[in-house]
Design an enzyme around this catalytic site. Structure first.
Site, PDB file in Angstrom:
ATOM      1  N   ARG A 150       0.669  -1.155   0.110  1.00 41.15           N
ATOM      2  CA  ARG A 150      -0.025  -0.001  -0.065  1.00 41.15           C
ATOM      3  C   ARG A 150       0.930   1.189  -0.098  1.00 41.15           C
ATOM      4  O   ARG A 150       2.051   1.315   0.297  1.00 41.15           O
ATOM      5  CB  ARG A 150      -0.758  -0.203   1.172  1.00 41.15           C
ATOM      6  CG  ARG A 150      -1.886  -1.271   1.301  1.00 41.15           C
ATOM      7  CD  ARG A 150      -2.470  -1.177   2.643  1.00 41.15           C
ATOM      8  NE  ARG A 150      -3.594  -2.190   2.755  1.00 41.15           N
ATOM      9  CZ  ARG A 150      -3.187  -3.550   3.458  1.00 41.15           C
ATOM     10  NH1 ARG A 150      -2.131  -3.510   3.900  1.00 41.15           N
ATOM     11  NH2 ARG A 150      -4.101  -4.395   3.452  1.00 41.15           N
ATOM     12  N   LYS A 174      -1.978  -2.529   7.935  1.00 43.67           N
ATOM     13  CA  LYS A 174      -3.050  -2.098   8.659  1.00 43.67           C
ATOM     14  C   LYS A 174      -3.137  -2.696  10.365  1.00 43.67           C
ATOM     15  O   LYS A 174      -2.787  -3.952  10.133  1.00 43.67           O
ATOM     16  CB  LYS A 174      -4.405  -2.354   7.955  1.00 43.67           C
ATOM     17  CG  LYS A 174      -4.659  -1.619   6.853  1.00 43.67           C
ATOM     18  CD  LYS A 174      -6.037  -1.869   6.146  1.00 43.67           C
ATOM     19  CE  LYS A 174      -6.267  -0.743   4.910  1.00 43.67           C
ATOM     20  NZ  LYS A 174      -7.438  -1.197   4.452  1.00 43.67           N
ATOM     21  N   HIS A 245      -2.984   2.898  -5.583  1.00 47.03           N
ATOM     22  CA  HIS A 245      -3.512   1.632  -5.573  1.00 47.03           C
ATOM     23  C   HIS A 245      -3.415   1.044  -6.747  1.00 47.03           C
ATOM     24  O   HIS A 245      -3.611  -0.358  -6.658  1.00 47.03           O
ATOM     25  CB  HIS A 245      -4.631   1.887  -4.992  1.00 47.03           C
ATOM     26  CG  HIS A 245      -5.109   0.768  -3.605  1.00 47.03           C
ATOM     27  ND1 HIS A 245      -4.261   1.004  -2.549  1.00 47.03           N
ATOM     28  CD2 HIS A 245      -6.042  -0.112  -3.351  1.00 47.03           C
ATOM     29  CE1 HIS A 245      -4.491   0.103  -1.639  1.00 47.03           C
ATOM     30  NE2 HIS A 245      -5.722  -0.582  -2.087  1.00 47.03           N
ATOM     31  N   ARG A 248      -0.918  -1.884  -6.811  1.00 47.91           N
ATOM     32  CA  ARG A 248      -1.143  -2.879  -6.035  1.00 47.91           C
ATOM     33  C   ARG A 248      -2.076  -3.805  -6.696  1.00 47.91           C
ATOM     34  O   ARG A 248      -1.895  -5.124  -6.484  1.00 47.91           O
ATOM     35  CB  ARG A 248      -1.801  -2.288  -4.631  1.00 47.91           C
ATOM     36  CG  ARG A 248      -2.172  -3.219  -3.652  1.00 47.91           C
ATOM     37  CD  ARG A 248      -2.532  -2.707  -2.357  1.00 47.91           C
ATOM     38  NE  ARG A 248      -3.239  -3.386  -1.219  1.00 47.91           N
ATOM     39  CZ  ARG A 248      -2.586  -4.330  -0.541  1.00 47.91           C
ATOM     40  NH1 ARG A 248      -1.329  -4.219  -0.583  1.00 47.91           N
ATOM     41  NH2 ARG A 248      -3.390  -5.043   0.466  1.00 47.91           N
TER      42      ARG A 248
END
Length: 299
Positions: A150, A174, A245, A248
């Site tokens: 990320r 996260k 993103h 990703r």
């Protein structure tokens, strides 16, 4: 926010930060969602959190729809309030959760945007110059595409997180979860060149261990990376908008297209649930169908 709720929200945010290890972005969403609901309570003359009924919760859902909010936003707000009341029940502040049986609207599923391999090659062509910023941009592009991390994880990388000997980076994801992600020879060469040739040049009078820096030697931000990638796609003359993103999404899609199994991709991406990873199967199925239609003699 009304003083009436300050004590409850203060405890709730402490719970989110300490026990749930929620991100700053998540905390901001919760705060915004709660403040909006408290405005609704004032409008409906509801004085206590314990006075909110299931009917009130359904009325609130209706008001959100009337404001033409996106399904995903409505769903998140209901989820936030459900979590808030779950906490209040745990603390014996209320006896029931009025949002427990309020159905959240299902969001429309959007296929993740990604680059085809030919488009990635065009992007890499834009970072072949030898000035310090081009060297940095190449390292940034190679590492993000080569690991699928990320953008927030990328900005948090330090020099010590990169192990060139083992070919892995330590990523803090996260919820403070850590994982090791391997990177290939292209990323290794690009990042090593950046560290040895470019980073010291950019650092100037700065002194810190953050891996990626801007032209002033300060840590690169999420906004800064977005600006860099936008510049690269314009330079490559590719159509559409780019967001960090997408690299990703591209990482995951290319892995699955080339035979990687779902569980491995899940672990590399740092997804807590396989469900999050499964959205990429729609993209790979589309790729398989396109390949079939283009190459099978009876298609």
């Amino acid at each position: 926010m009304s003083k009436l709720f300050n004590n409850y929200t203060h405890s709730f945010f402490a719970y989110l930060q300490i026990e749930k290890n929620s991100s700053v972005h998540t905390m901001k969403n919760y705060r915004d969602d709660l403040e909006q609901f408290f405005v609704f309570m004032n409008e409906q003359h509801i004085e206590k959190l314990s006075d909110v009924t299931h009917q009130d919760a359904r009325l609130y859902l209706t008001t959100l729809h009337e404001k033409k909010m996106a399904r995903a936003s409505v769903s998140r707000k209901i989820s936030s309030l459900r979590g808030f009341y779950r906490f209040l029940m745990r603390e014996d502040i209320v006896n029931e959760n009025p949002f427990l049986i309020v159905h959240r609207p299902k969001g429309t599923k959007k296929l993740p945007s990604f680059f085809y391999e030919e488009e990635m090659e065009e992007l890499f062509e834009t970072v072949q110059e030898t000035d310090p910023l081009s060297i940095r941009n190449k390292a940034l592009l190679e590492l993000m595409y080569g690991t699928g991390i990320r953008v927030s994880e990328c900005t948090g990388l330090t020099l010590e997180d990169v192990d060139f000997h083992l070919g892995v980076i330590l990523v803090r994801g996260k919820g403070g979860k850590e994982r090791y992600v391997p990177f290939g020879s292209f990323a290794a060469e690009a990042v090593q060149s950046y560290v040895e040739l470019s980073r010291l040049n950019l650092m100037k009078n700065s002194n810190h261990k953050v891996l990626f820096v801007n032209y002033r030697g300060e840590p690169l931000t999420v906004r800064g990376i977005r600006h860099i990638l936008t510049g690269l796609i314009e330079k490559a003359s590719l159509s559409g908008k780019i967001h960090p993103h997408m690299l990703r999404h591209t990482f995951a899609t290319h892995l699955l297209n080339n035979g990687a199994d779902m569980r491995t991709v899940q672990e590399l991406l740092g997804h807590a649930s396989l469900t999050s990873t499964q959205m990429y199967t729609h993209v790979t199925k589309e790729h398989l169908q396109k390949t079939y239609m283009n190459h099978h003699p009876r298609a």
